[in-house]
Write a protein that holds these residues in place. Sequence first.
Motif, PDB file in Angstrom:
ATOM      1  N   THR A  23       0.834  -1.209   0.000  1.00 21.10           N
ATOM      2  CA  THR A  23       0.000   0.000   0.000  1.00 21.10           C
ATOM      3  C   THR A  23       0.873   1.265   0.000  1.00 21.10           C
ATOM      4  OG1 THR A  23      -0.264  -0.243   2.382  1.00 21.10           O
ATOM      5  CG2 THR A  23      -2.113  -0.936   1.024  1.00 21.10           C
ATOM      6  N   LEU A  26       2.143   1.654  -3.517  1.00 18.97           N
ATOM      7  CA  LEU A  26       1.082   2.120  -4.409  1.00 18.97           C
ATOM      8  C   LEU A  26       0.733   3.580  -4.167  1.00 18.97           C
ATOM      9  CD1 LEU A  26      -1.406  -0.906  -4.461  1.00 18.97           C
ATOM     10  CD2 LEU A  26       0.038  -0.099  -6.317  1.00 18.97           C
ATOM     11  N   SER A  27       0.763   3.992  -2.876  1.00 13.97           N
ATOM     12  CA  SER A  27       0.281   5.342  -2.619  1.00 13.97           C
ATOM     13  C   SER A  27       1.397   6.387  -2.670  1.00 13.97           C
ATOM     14  CB  SER A  27      -0.415   5.400  -1.255  1.00 13.97           C
ATOM     15  OG  SER A  27       0.475   4.971  -0.252  1.00 13.97           O
ATOM     16  N   PRO A  31       2.438   6.875  -7.829  1.00 10.54           N
ATOM     17  CA  PRO A  31       1.603   7.931  -8.413  1.00 10.54           C
ATOM     18  C   PRO A  31       2.369   9.165  -8.871  1.00 10.54           C
ATOM     19  CG  PRO A  31       0.763   7.270  -6.287  1.00 10.54           C
ATOM     20  CD  PRO A  31       2.106   6.682  -6.426  1.00 10.54           C
ATOM     21  N   VAL A 291     -15.213   4.124  -0.972  1.00 11.31           N
ATOM     22  CA  VAL A 291     -13.980   4.010  -1.756  1.00 11.31           C
ATOM     23  C   VAL A 291     -14.263   4.227  -3.247  1.00 11.31           C
ATOM     24  CG1 VAL A 291     -13.927   1.505  -2.131  1.00 11.31           C
ATOM     25  CG2 VAL A 291     -11.816   2.743  -1.969  1.00 11.31           C
ATOM     26  N   ILE A 295     -12.605   7.071  -5.849  1.00  8.78           N
ATOM     27  CA  ILE A 295     -11.836   6.779  -7.068  1.00  8.78           C
ATOM     28  C   ILE A 295     -11.888   7.968  -8.029  1.00  8.78           C
ATOM     29  CG2 ILE A 295     -11.781   5.386  -9.192  1.00  8.78           C
ATOM     30  CD1 ILE A 295     -12.656   3.015  -7.545  1.00  8.78           C
ATOM     31  N   PHE A 300      -6.196   9.023  -3.093  1.00 10.58           N
ATOM     32  CA  PHE A 300      -5.375   7.865  -2.728  1.00 10.58           C
ATOM     33  C   PHE A 300      -5.378   7.559  -1.229  1.00 10.58           C
ATOM     34  CE2 PHE A 300      -3.360   8.750  -6.910  1.00 10.58           C
ATOM     35  CZ  PHE A 300      -3.751   7.568  -7.493  1.00 10.58           C
ATOM     36  N   MET A 303      -8.379   5.526  -0.590  1.00 12.78           N
ATOM     37  CA  MET A 303      -8.346   4.211  -1.210  1.00 12.78           C
ATOM     38  C   MET A 303      -7.374   3.276  -0.501  1.00 12.78           C
ATOM     39  SD  MET A 303      -8.530   5.340  -5.142  1.00 12.78           S
ATOM     40  CE  MET A 303      -8.210   3.711  -5.688  1.00 12.78           C
ATOM     41  N   MET A 304      -6.208   3.803  -0.137  1.00 14.29           N
ATOM     42  CA  MET A 304      -5.224   2.939   0.505  1.00 14.29           C
ATOM     43  C   MET A 304      -5.637   2.591   1.929  1.00 14.29           C
ATOM     44  SD  MET A 304      -3.276   2.117  -1.726  1.00 14.29           S
ATOM     45  CE  MET A 304      -3.598   2.667  -3.374  1.00 14.29           C
ATOM     46  N   PHE A 306      -8.690   2.165   2.922  1.00 16.05           N
ATOM     47  CA  PHE A 306      -9.673   1.097   2.727  1.00 16.05           C
ATOM     48  C   PHE A 306      -8.969  -0.224   2.407  1.00 16.05           C
ATOM     49  CE2 PHE A 306     -12.058  -1.363  -0.426  1.00 16.05           C
ATOM     50  CZ  PHE A 306     -13.190  -1.678   0.297  1.00 16.05           C
ATOM     51  N   THR A 307      -8.024  -0.171   1.447  1.00 21.37           N
ATOM     52  CA  THR A 307      -7.322  -1.390   1.051  1.00 21.37           C
ATOM     53  C   THR A 307      -6.627  -2.024   2.244  1.00 21.37           C
ATOM     54  OG1 THR A 307      -6.913  -0.356  -1.077  1.00 21.37           O
ATOM     55  CG2 THR A 307      -5.626  -2.306  -0.581  1.00 21.37           C
TER      56      THR A 307
ATOM     57  N   PHE B 137      -4.486 -10.028  -0.007  1.00 21.88           N
ATOM     58  CA  PHE B 137      -5.489  -9.026  -0.385  1.00 21.88           C
ATOM     59  C   PHE B 137      -6.697  -9.722  -1.000  1.00 21.88           C
ATOM     60  CE2 PHE B 137      -1.557  -6.640  -0.552  1.00 21.88           C
ATOM     61  CZ  PHE B 137      -1.907  -5.393  -0.091  1.00 21.88           C
ATOM     62  N   VAL B 141     -10.154  -5.943  -4.400  1.00 22.00           N
ATOM     63  CA  VAL B 141      -9.655  -4.750  -3.717  1.00 22.00           C
ATOM     64  C   VAL B 141      -8.250  -4.391  -4.207  1.00 22.00           C
ATOM     65  CG1 VAL B 141      -9.016  -3.829  -1.467  1.00 22.00           C
ATOM     66  CG2 VAL B 141     -11.099  -5.156  -1.704  1.00 22.00           C
ATOM     67  N   MET B 144      -8.368  -3.099  -7.767  1.00 23.13           N
ATOM     68  CA  MET B 144      -8.839  -1.710  -7.785  1.00 23.13           C
ATOM     69  C   MET B 144      -7.721  -0.756  -7.442  1.00 23.13           C
ATOM     70  SD  MET B 144     -12.469  -1.795  -5.830  1.00 23.13           S
ATOM     71  CE  MET B 144     -12.255  -0.117  -5.267  1.00 23.13           C
ATOM     72  N   ALA B 145      -6.996  -1.094  -6.360  1.00 29.57           N
ATOM     73  CA  ALA B 145      -5.934  -0.194  -5.908  1.00 29.57           C
ATOM     74  C   ALA B 145      -4.868  -0.045  -6.988  1.00 29.57           C
ATOM     75  CB  ALA B 145      -5.326  -0.720  -4.611  1.00 29.57           C
ATOM     76  N   ALA B 148      -6.194   1.867 -10.052  1.00 28.45           N
ATOM     77  CA  ALA B 148      -6.410   3.283  -9.788  1.00 28.45           C
ATOM     78  C   ALA B 148      -5.081   4.028  -9.779  1.00 28.45           C
ATOM     79  CB  ALA B 148      -7.136   3.464  -8.459  1.00 28.45           C
ATOM     80  N   VAL B 149      -4.069   3.414  -9.160  1.00 26.74           N
ATOM     81  CA  VAL B 149      -2.783   4.081  -9.051  1.00 26.74           C
ATOM     82  C   VAL B 149      -2.107   4.201 -10.422  1.00 26.74           C
ATOM     83  CG1 VAL B 149      -0.458   3.840  -8.133  1.00 26.74           C
ATOM     84  CG2 VAL B 149      -2.406   3.497  -6.647  1.00 26.74           C
ATOM     85  N   LEU B 235     -12.547   1.984 -13.788  1.00 23.98           N
ATOM     86  CA  LEU B 235     -11.098   1.784 -13.721  1.00 23.98           C
ATOM     87  C   LEU B 235     -10.573   0.954 -14.879  1.00 23.98           C
ATOM     88  CD1 LEU B 235     -10.763   1.085  -9.916  1.00 23.98           C
ATOM     89  CD2 LEU B 235      -9.852   3.037 -11.136  1.00 23.98           C
TER      90      LEU B 235
END
Lengths: 334, 293
Positions: A23, A26-27, A31, A291, A295, A300, A303-304, A306-307, B137, B141, B144-145, B148-149, B235
Amino acid sequence: MKQIILKRLAMLVLVLLGVTLITFFLSHVIPGDPARMMVGQRASEETLQEVRRQLGLDQPVWVQYLTYMKGLFAGDFGTSIRTQQPVVHDLIAFFPATLELAITAFIIAIAIGIPLGVLSAVKKDTGWDHSSRFFSIAGISTPVFWSGLVGILIFYKFLGALPSSGRLDLTVPAPTKITGLYLFDSLLTGNWAAFKNSLWHLILPAFTLAFAQLAIVTRQVRSSMLEVLGQDYIRTALANGIHGPVLLIRYALRNALIPTITVVGLSFGSLLGGAVVTETIFSWPGMGKYVVDSIAFLDFPAMMGFTFVISFGYVVINLLVDLTYYVLDPQIKE
Amino acid sequence: MSSLSAKADTAAQPSRKVNPFWFRIRQSPLTLFGLFLLVMLLLLSVCAPLISPHDPTKINIPERFSPPSAAHWFGTDEVGRDIFTRILYGARLSLGVGVAVVLSAGLVGTVIGAISGYFGGRVDQIIMRMMDIVLAFPSLVLAMAVAAVLGPNLQNAMLAIAIIKIPVYVRLARAETLALREKLYVKAAVTFGIKPWRIITRHIIPNAVSPVIIQVTLDIGDAILLVATLGFLGLGAQPPTPEWGAMISIGWKYLLDYWWYPTFPGLALFLASCGFNLIGDGIRDILDPKANR
């Protein structure tokens, strides 16, 4: 036994660390430049640098990760870009709705899936079995969003029997908050109007969410029942004149349920994930809808957060399932 | 030699040669039905220009939201495009993407799994723990992550789904490799000094592939649904691409007034996924009789 638990707990820590790594990656890493995203394309270079410093983006990646981890431990998932609230507050506010939906769907999947699986195994290769097999394949082949739409079309538009969105009618006030689960709270406070109304609103989304899991449970119960029914002790029981429900439930089903627990446990995890789509279709104010709404804003942190929360729940559920498995099955004693 | 075996064949089976695989498929009506569904969908998508006179992307405002009729079998959408035509063209996309994603995940996963199982030790530990993390995971989910990224488009959605599908194949291929590593012919190859990569690609992977094939057929239906789900969440493929999930993503907002708009793409999605799942189930029953029966 103790060793197994310790080993699994160590694994849990490792996997959770991995989850945070993903996470974080990704975050924070992929990005591009979150600072640029926050200040917009027209901001000056100084503003950009200032925001970078504030966000800690000028630090090396591993320092950023440690800061991120520190935040997670303190329950700080950052601030949502869309709601401007701390993500953790948002998630806590939306969690009960998701939990209520997932639990109800879970109960439906088990209450229908187990008897259906048993029936299918007992009547193997008959019309019952074929239709149950077709039904389970249909279940896993149906996109959740589509079964939801068809449900709304039939039960809301054509029959007018069930509401299509929300947790309560606008005219019905929410029950006093104790757990946040409307059914439970309204029962505890004796608020029958809210109980009836929230049950009404739950039916369609819960069945939609349960449909795919129902299929998986049916399939698993069928195959493990078939295996158990072929065992010698069942034949012995039959020879001793034990038959009917006693044989099926006390002798066969009890053993067939052990492998089913794994599947059922995992299915609860997927229910939490599947809620994303169901909540969107039914405007159900839970974490999933939260979430999906975020989007569109490329939010982010939301979303992260939540993930992370969902994966955390998923990992813990898996652990509990495994441990139950060890407790229930005396044959597994390494 | 060939005449001998031909003679033996005619002696054993006086009528004609029966392929046991096809025989088993013919015995299972549900598998046959799945095959029928898929063949129909494939034919329809390939012959789309012959079947429908409409253009899948041509805007035709005067005819917007026409209900199903002889001219537009499944009605038209909010800018007057023929929904039936868009479903036909969408089939190329959805089926192609589903197959491509699962095949690439299967390929990558098998290679990683074979490496992990063959070398064992620390390499194996690291690879398998990484897979455990991805499996921690819930699949939708994580997809999606990631999608999206990376940015919402079809390629990224495919990549995201391939990533979540890989661990299953790694596990399968690793388990097979662990058994194969002990086989005499592999040990012999090692003794002859053949390089590990050559042993993996020539001796291990070809023999580890059968459970992977079962998993691939079972996974395609799921992958098609995931691609559509990401499309539905905005997405995946972006409008005006005639992707089924993206069509439903716009169509469901019009559900109560124009029910046909999201309903038919959803039906197509259901039939495609159902076809693959029925076939996957049937093939598993045939190749792996112990499972599920």
